[in-house]
Design an enzyme around this catalytic site. Sequence first.
Site, PDB file in Angstrom:
ATOM      1  N   ASP A  10       9.962   1.722  -6.355  1.00 34.22           N
ATOM      2  CA  ASP A  10      10.390   2.806  -5.487  1.00 34.22           C
ATOM      3  C   ASP A  10      11.824   2.473  -5.075  1.00 34.22           C
ATOM      4  OD1 ASP A  10      10.156   5.087  -3.737  1.00 34.22           O
ATOM      5  OD2 ASP A  10       9.835   3.703  -2.078  1.00 34.22           O
ATOM      6  N   ARG A  11      12.570   3.438  -4.589  1.00 34.95           N
ATOM      7  CA  ARG A  11      13.960   3.191  -4.199  1.00 34.95           C
ATOM      8  C   ARG A  11      14.077   2.855  -2.710  1.00 34.95           C
ATOM      9  NH1 ARG A  11      18.564   7.744  -3.832  1.00 34.95           N
ATOM     10  NH2 ARG A  11      17.884   7.646  -1.678  1.00 34.95           N
ATOM     11  N   ASP A  12      13.901   3.864  -1.857  1.00 39.27           N
ATOM     12  CA  ASP A  12      14.122   3.689  -0.420  1.00 39.27           C
ATOM     13  C   ASP A  12      13.049   2.790   0.180  1.00 39.27           C
ATOM     14  OD1 ASP A  12      16.243   5.458  -0.759  1.00 39.27           O
ATOM     15  OD2 ASP A  12      15.050   7.203  -0.166  1.00 39.27           O
ATOM     16  N   SER A  19      15.351   5.425   5.660  1.00 35.72           N
ATOM     17  CA  SER A  19      15.717   6.145   6.867  1.00 35.72           C
ATOM     18  C   SER A  19      14.795   7.344   7.025  1.00 35.72           C
ATOM     19  CB  SER A  19      17.167   6.626   6.794  1.00 35.72           C
ATOM     20  OG  SER A  19      17.446   7.509   7.868  1.00 35.72           O
ATOM     21  N   ASP A  20      14.218   7.497   8.207  1.00 35.82           N
ATOM     22  CA  ASP A  20      13.408   8.686   8.475  1.00 35.82           C
ATOM     23  C   ASP A  20      14.265   9.946   8.438  1.00 35.82           C
ATOM     24  OD1 ASP A  20      11.035   7.253   8.696  1.00 35.82           O
ATOM     25  OD2 ASP A  20      11.258   6.967  10.857  1.00 35.82           O
ATOM     26  N   THR A  53      11.274   7.744  -7.624  1.00 33.86           N
ATOM     27  CA  THR A  53      11.569   8.042  -6.223  1.00 33.86           C
ATOM     28  C   THR A  53      11.374   9.509  -5.880  1.00 33.86           C
ATOM     29  OG1 THR A  53      13.309   7.884  -4.513  1.00 33.86           O
ATOM     30  CG2 THR A  53      14.067   8.236  -6.765  1.00 33.86           C
ATOM     31  N   ASN A  54      10.678   9.749  -4.776  1.00 30.45           N
ATOM     32  CA  ASN A  54      10.615  11.096  -4.198  1.00 30.45           C
ATOM     33  C   ASN A  54      11.923  11.330  -3.468  1.00 30.45           C
ATOM     34  OD1 ASN A  54       7.941  11.380  -4.990  1.00 30.45           O
ATOM     35  ND2 ASN A  54       7.086  11.131  -2.950  1.00 30.45           N
ATOM     36  N   CYS A  92      11.668  12.879  -8.200  1.00 32.42           N
ATOM     37  CA  CYS A  92      10.995  14.131  -7.849  1.00 32.42           C
ATOM     38  C   CYS A  92      11.882  14.821  -6.827  1.00 32.42           C
ATOM     39  CB  CYS A  92       9.608  13.888  -7.257  1.00 32.42           C
ATOM     40  SG  CYS A  92       8.909  15.424  -6.599  1.00 32.42           S
ATOM     41  N   CYS A 100       4.201  20.474  -6.966  1.00 33.96           N
ATOM     42  CA  CYS A 100       4.554  19.831  -8.237  1.00 33.96           C
ATOM     43  C   CYS A 100       3.559  18.710  -8.536  1.00 33.96           C
ATOM     44  CB  CYS A 100       5.971  19.275  -8.161  1.00 33.96           C
ATOM     45  SG  CYS A 100       6.122  17.872  -7.034  1.00 33.96           S
ATOM     46  N   LYS A 104       5.078  11.752  -5.670  1.00 30.88           N
ATOM     47  CA  LYS A 104       4.095  10.727  -5.335  1.00 30.88           C
ATOM     48  C   LYS A 104       3.383  11.139  -4.046  1.00 30.88           C
ATOM     49  CE  LYS A 104       7.425   7.702  -5.474  1.00 30.88           C
ATOM     50  NZ  LYS A 104       8.168   6.447  -5.301  1.00 30.88           N
TER      51      LYS A 104
END
Length: 184
Positions: A10-12, A19-20, A53-54, A92, A100, A104
């Site tokens: 995953d990225r973030d 970050s939210d 990543t989403n 995504c 979709c 994820k």
Amino acid sequence: MSINKLVILDRDGVINEDSDDYIKTPSEWRPLPGSADAIARLNHAGYRVVVATNQSGLARGYFDAATLAAIHERMRAHLSDAGAHLDGIYVCPHGPDDGCDCRKPKPGLVDQIVADYGEVAGVPLVGDSLRDLQAGQARGCRPVLVRTGKGRRTLDKGLPEDLGPVAVYDSLARFVDAFLKDRS
């Protein structure tokens, strides 16, 4: 167990700070300590490393495709400075209500990776949220949770039993330490 020398990240919250409020500009992309070196060590050990990543900020209008490309260029430059590279970034762009199959926890991004790299059974999928782990589990990936990003919150909520065994590490760097040691 897969013989595919591949690791899915995953990225973030795994490679960079989460970050939210979303990572909306290249300057907001900040690497987590040790993540670039960890990816470099995987690369040098012969592993291909891809990101799944989403990025619902696209659907929400927080940033556009050109800005996301610039964020990823900053990430790639940072990784390159550490002698690391990514073999692919799977995104995504949809919002949570778009229906979709690539967002994820649905496995569509993992399916795209399978189409490009082959079987992923047993391949580690490293994430900081339950949805990351579920997307990988749906295609036989080995779920790995890091405590960075939202990882501590994910652990505090508890992991469902049907997820099976989940390896938990303090960071991507700690996962890579253990992963490469197990293969030497």
